[in-house]
Scaffold this active site. Structure first.
Site, PDB file in Angstrom:
ATOM      1  N   LYS A   7      15.835 -17.607   5.196  1.00  0.00           N
ATOM      2  CA  LYS A   7      15.665 -19.050   4.955  1.00  0.00           C
ATOM      3  C   LYS A   7      16.695 -19.568   3.950  1.00  0.00           C
ATOM      4  CE  LYS A   7      10.679 -18.986   5.918  1.00  0.00           C
ATOM      5  NZ  LYS A   7      10.462 -17.521   6.033  1.00  0.00           N
ATOM      6  N   ASP A  61       6.546  -6.807   6.699  1.00  0.00           N
ATOM      7  CA  ASP A  61       6.279  -7.206   5.315  1.00  0.00           C
ATOM      8  C   ASP A  61       5.387  -6.194   4.606  1.00  0.00           C
ATOM      9  OD1 ASP A  61       7.756  -9.583   5.495  1.00  0.00           O
ATOM     10  OD2 ASP A  61       6.066 -10.644   6.389  1.00  0.00           O
ATOM     11  N   GLN A 100      -1.208 -19.529   5.171  1.00  0.00           N
ATOM     12  CA  GLN A 100      -0.700 -20.252   6.329  1.00  0.00           C
ATOM     13  C   GLN A 100      -1.719 -21.318   6.720  1.00  0.00           C
ATOM     14  OE1 GLN A 100       2.314 -19.789   7.307  1.00  0.00           O
ATOM     15  NE2 GLN A 100       2.772 -17.742   8.006  1.00  0.00           N
TER      16      GLN A 100
END
Length: 239
Positions: free
Chosen positions: A68, A8, A195
């Site tokens: 996703k 990323d 997160q």
């Protein structure tokens, strides 16, 4: 347990440099790069597309495309057909796309005799209990259980989940694979981290997770290769 390194970084070049660092760390520890998975998420794939995939496939790693996918069954199926042509090893969809879509995908891959793993995302690790309940009016673990049952019935490979939910999934079927993001090297959390449901490598080992995803602890390290070697040692050497 296998390591998935999240690619990323701000540019394609930065991602390639990171992969070269992984290669160096693997050579230093005599670990095959074929045992390492490179996770390409939305940011990197939207920016760099197939060129990044092809560049990485030449380096003998496993490729994990983390898109996703979530849409109506026919659109999902058409998308899977195109993804299967990319010669990737793992792909994510959302389990909440439903049983019909997941079963159609599983049947398609079986017909094509494809080895591509399809991992169904259960509950994003950015959710805490309160935030998830606000949106879905159900407890996280109850939702994970329901989605794991549907995923198992559909015939897909497994689910993406937080460490605390691995046992729920394995109790439904030991054959279901689990991918656990949000892995940190320390038990403390960063206040700026989005997160919420995170865990350590030791937690992942105890939970018997099949794949752990690590990104930020590597990016933020002062000595990236040393950090990679430490992670690789814990996963592949310390049994």
């Amino acid at each position: 347990m296998k390591l998935c390194v999240a690619l990323d970084m701000p540019s394609k070049e930065d991602n390639i440099i990171l992969v070269d660092d992984i290669t160096t760390a693997c050579k230093n520890l005599n670990i095959s790069t074929k045992d390492i998975w490179l996770k390409i998420g939305l940011r990197s794939y939207i920016r760099d597309g197939r060129e990044l995939l092809y560049a990485l496939q030449d380096k003998s790693y496993r490729i994990f495309l983390d898109l996703k996918l979530y849409d109506i069954p026919n659109t999902m199926l058409d998308s899977i057909v195109e993804c299967e042509k990319l010669d990737i090893d793992m792909l994510t969809i959302h389990a909440s796309c439903g049983f019909k879509a997941m079963q159609a995908i599983a049947n398609l891959l079986q017909e094509k005799e494809s080895n591509m793993l399809i991992m169904a995302v259960s509950v994003l690790t950015s959710f805490d209990s309160n935030g998830f309940r606000e949106v879905y009016s159900i407890e996280i673990k109850e939702c994970v259980k329901n989605l794991a049952i549907l995923t198992h019935k559909s015939g897909l490979s497994g689910l993406v989940c937080a460490i605390d939910e691995v046992s729920i999934i394995k109790n439904i079927s030991p054959s279901l694979l689990t991918v656990t993001p949000g892995i940190r090297l320390e038990s403390t959390t960063n206040p700026s981290d989005d997160q919420q449901r995170v865990a350590t490598l030791q937690d992942a080992k105890m939970a018997c997770s099949d794949f752990v995803v690590i990104g930020r602890p590597i990016y933020r390290a002062n000595n990236r290769i040393y950090t990679l070697e430490s992670i690789l040692q814990k996963i592949y050497k310390d049994q």
